[in-house]
Scaffold this active site. Structure first.
Site, PDB file in Angstrom:
ATOM      1  CB  SER A 212      30.507  45.747  40.555  1.00 52.60           C
ATOM      2  OG  SER A 212      31.031  45.237  39.341  1.00 52.60           O
TER       3      SER A 212
ATOM      4  CE1 TYR B   4      33.462  42.481  43.642  1.00 47.40           C
ATOM      5  CE2 TYR B   4      32.695  42.323  41.368  1.00 47.40           C
ATOM      6  CZ  TYR B   4      33.227  43.061  42.405  1.00 47.40           C
ATOM      7  OH  TYR B   4      33.521  44.392  42.212  1.00 47.40           O
TER       8      TYR B   4
HETATM    9  P1  NAP Z   1      41.702  47.291  45.072  1.00 48.91           P
HETATM   10  O1  NAP Z   1      42.567  48.105  44.181  1.00 48.91           O
HETATM   11  O2  NAP Z   1      41.916  45.819  45.172  1.00 48.91           O
HETATM   12  O3  NAP Z   1      41.735  47.941  46.544  1.00 48.91           O
HETATM   13  C1  NAP Z   1      40.961  47.333  47.526  1.00 48.91           C
HETATM   14  C2  NAP Z   1      40.922  48.199  48.749  1.00 48.91           C
HETATM   15  O4  NAP Z   1      40.012  47.580  49.661  1.00 48.91           O
HETATM   16  C3  NAP Z   1      42.262  48.287  49.427  1.00 48.91           C
HETATM   17  O5  NAP Z   1      42.362  49.551  50.026  1.00 48.91           O
HETATM   18  C4  NAP Z   1      42.176  47.199  50.484  1.00 48.91           C
HETATM   19  O6  NAP Z   1      42.972  47.453  51.663  1.00 48.91           O
HETATM   20  C5  NAP Z   1      40.705  47.257  50.836  1.00 48.91           C
HETATM   21  N1  NAP Z   1      40.200  46.000  51.386  1.00 48.91           N
HETATM   22  C6  NAP Z   1      40.399  44.735  50.938  1.00 48.91           C
HETATM   23  N2  NAP Z   1      39.813  43.854  51.769  1.00 48.91           N
HETATM   24  C7  NAP Z   1      39.253  44.577  52.757  1.00 48.91           C
HETATM   25  C8  NAP Z   1      38.561  44.250  53.939  1.00 48.91           C
HETATM   26  N3  NAP Z   1      38.322  42.981  54.290  1.00 48.91           N
HETATM   27  N4  NAP Z   1      38.158  45.267  54.754  1.00 48.91           N
HETATM   28  C9  NAP Z   1      38.410  46.547  54.434  1.00 48.91           C
HETATM   29  N5  NAP Z   1      39.068  46.924  53.348  1.00 48.91           N
HETATM   30  C10 NAP Z   1      39.485  45.954  52.520  1.00 48.91           C
HETATM   31  O7  NAP Z   1      40.151  47.450  44.663  1.00 48.91           O
HETATM   32  P2  NAP Z   1      39.388  48.563  43.790  1.00 48.91           P
HETATM   33  O8  NAP Z   1      39.376  48.073  42.384  1.00 48.91           O
HETATM   34  O9  NAP Z   1      39.860  49.908  44.091  1.00 48.91           O
HETATM   35  O10 NAP Z   1      37.899  48.333  44.330  1.00 48.91           O
HETATM   36  C11 NAP Z   1      37.255  49.211  45.227  1.00 48.91           C
HETATM   37  C12 NAP Z   1      35.773  48.917  45.195  1.00 48.91           C
HETATM   38  O11 NAP Z   1      35.267  49.108  43.863  1.00 48.91           O
HETATM   39  C13 NAP Z   1      35.416  47.471  45.570  1.00 48.91           C
HETATM   40  O12 NAP Z   1      34.235  47.463  46.344  1.00 48.91           O
HETATM   41  C14 NAP Z   1      35.174  46.814  44.231  1.00 48.91           C
HETATM   42  O13 NAP Z   1      34.325  45.705  44.323  1.00 48.91           O
HETATM   43  C15 NAP Z   1      34.578  47.960  43.450  1.00 48.91           C
HETATM   44  N6  NAP Z   1      34.684  47.779  41.991  1.00 48.91           N
HETATM   45  C16 NAP Z   1      35.898  47.768  41.376  1.00 48.91           C
HETATM   46  C17 NAP Z   1      35.958  47.558  40.003  1.00 48.91           C
HETATM   47  C18 NAP Z   1      37.249  47.507  39.229  1.00 48.91           C
HETATM   48  O14 NAP Z   1      37.234  47.170  38.032  1.00 48.91           O
HETATM   49  N7  NAP Z   1      38.387  47.834  39.825  1.00 48.91           N
HETATM   50  C19 NAP Z   1      34.778  47.387  39.258  1.00 48.91           C
HETATM   51  C20 NAP Z   1      33.567  47.417  39.940  1.00 48.91           C
HETATM   52  C21 NAP Z   1      33.526  47.611  41.292  1.00 48.91           C
HETATM   53  P3  NAP Z   1      44.530  47.010  51.758  1.00 48.91           P
HETATM   54  O15 NAP Z   1      45.295  48.009  50.927  1.00 48.91           O
HETATM   55  O16 NAP Z   1      44.848  47.102  53.194  1.00 48.91           O
HETATM   56  O17 NAP Z   1      44.600  45.625  51.187  1.00 48.91           O
END
Ligand code: NAP
Length: 249
Positions: free
Chosen positions: A144, A158
């Site tokens: 991130s 985080y």
């Molecule tokens: P999201 O929409 O909240 O989706 C999270 C996903 O991770 C869901 O599929 C969830 O599964 C799964 N998850 C949650 N806890 C978990 C665990 N303990 N073990 C395995 N899987 C787990 O998140 P996202 O925004 O797509 O983020 C994906 C990645 O990108 C993350 O690593 C996040 O830190 C990174 N990221 C995101 C952003 C942003 O702005 N969105 C920015 C920078 C980095 P369930 O559906 O079963 O809950």
């Protein structure tokens, strides 16, 4: 095109979901990991199958080593592992200062974002490294821009977990570079997913969009496109590299 298996943790929603669909379109057999939302994971599988792709959904909380071992066992039954996307990740409640954080919160963030990613990579390397008789492969870690910004007054724990992901990417990349495995990370900026609601601030990305040089939030598809490029042979000389996909943030 490839017919290899890609394991995507957190493939049920957000960036993982978009990556699962994009990887399937490029021929990957997709293992859609999910923590608890089976319905969302099953929907991703159904979408992929409707486009003649191959996918299975497997429950895996990456904070549980046993779940990770099961995930990779299921992947083995599905075909030859060619890639891992360490995508599953969490934030704690937003707006909590370090002097207010509980040990449980910090440990959970580190267990999912750091230990989980390293353990999944361990299982992938055991299968893909030429040192272990494998045929090579690619690991993409989700970092991130928080790793660079530090996320003060938001979620420093985080940010620190993603700093660890960056270091891990560089180190593992070097460790397995001569064994047919490339390792890279993406640093997304503000992406429109449900992770912000999980942190208690559903419209966080849109509220902060004016801070992005491109003046808008990014989409899951824009991150997925970068991930599937890293997974492809077009990125054949890219390893231990970290790519910002953040509109300049
Ligand atoms: P999201 O929409 O909240 O989706 C999270 C996903 O991770 C869901 O599929 C969830 O599964 C799964 N998850 C949650 N806890 C978990 C665990 N303990 N073990 C395995 N899987 C787990 O998140 P996202 O925004 O797509 O983020 C994906 C990645 O990108 C993350 O690593 C996040 O830190 C990174 N990221 C995101 C952003 C942003 O702005 N969105 C920015 C920078 C980095 P369930 O559906 O079963 O809950």
């Amino acid at each position: 095109m490839t017919d290899k298996v890609v394991v995507i943790t957190g493939g049920s929603r957000g960036i993982g979901r978009a990556t699962a669909i994009a990887a399937a379109a490029r021929g990957f057999r997709v293992v859609v990991g999910y923590a608890s939302n089976k319905k969302a994971a099953d929907e991703v599988v159904a979408l992929i199958e409707a486009s003649n792709g191959k996918a299975i959904a497997v429950k895996c909380d990456v904070a549980e080593e046993g779940d990770i071992l099961e995930l990779f066992k299921e992947a083995d039954k599905f075909g030859t592992l060619g890639a891992l996307v360490n995508n599953g990740g969490i934030v704690g409640q937003s707006g909590v200062r370090v002097d207010e954080m509980s040990a449980e919160r910090i440990q959970r963030v580190m267990a999912v974002n750091v230990t989980g990613s390293i353990l999944c990579a361990r299982e992938a390397v055991k299968r893909m490294s030429t040192k272990h008789g494998g045929k090579g492969g690619v690991i993409v870690n989700l970092s991130s821009v928080a790793a660079k910004l530090g996320s003060p007054n938001t979620y420093v724990d985080y940010a620190a977990s993603k700093g660890a992901v960056d270091s891990f990417t560089i180190g593992l990349g070097h460790e397995v570079a001569a064994e047919g495995i490339r390792v890279a990370a993406i640093r997304p900026g503000l992406i429109d997913t449900e992770i912000h609601a999980a942190g208690g601030e559903p419209d966080r990305a849109h509220r902060l969009a004016h801070l992005v040089p491109m003046k808008r939030v990014g989409t899951s598809d824009e991150i997925a496109n970068a991930i599937v490029w890293l997974l492809s042979d077009e990125a054949s000389y890219v390893t231990s590299a970290i790519l910002d996909v953040s509109g300049g943030r």
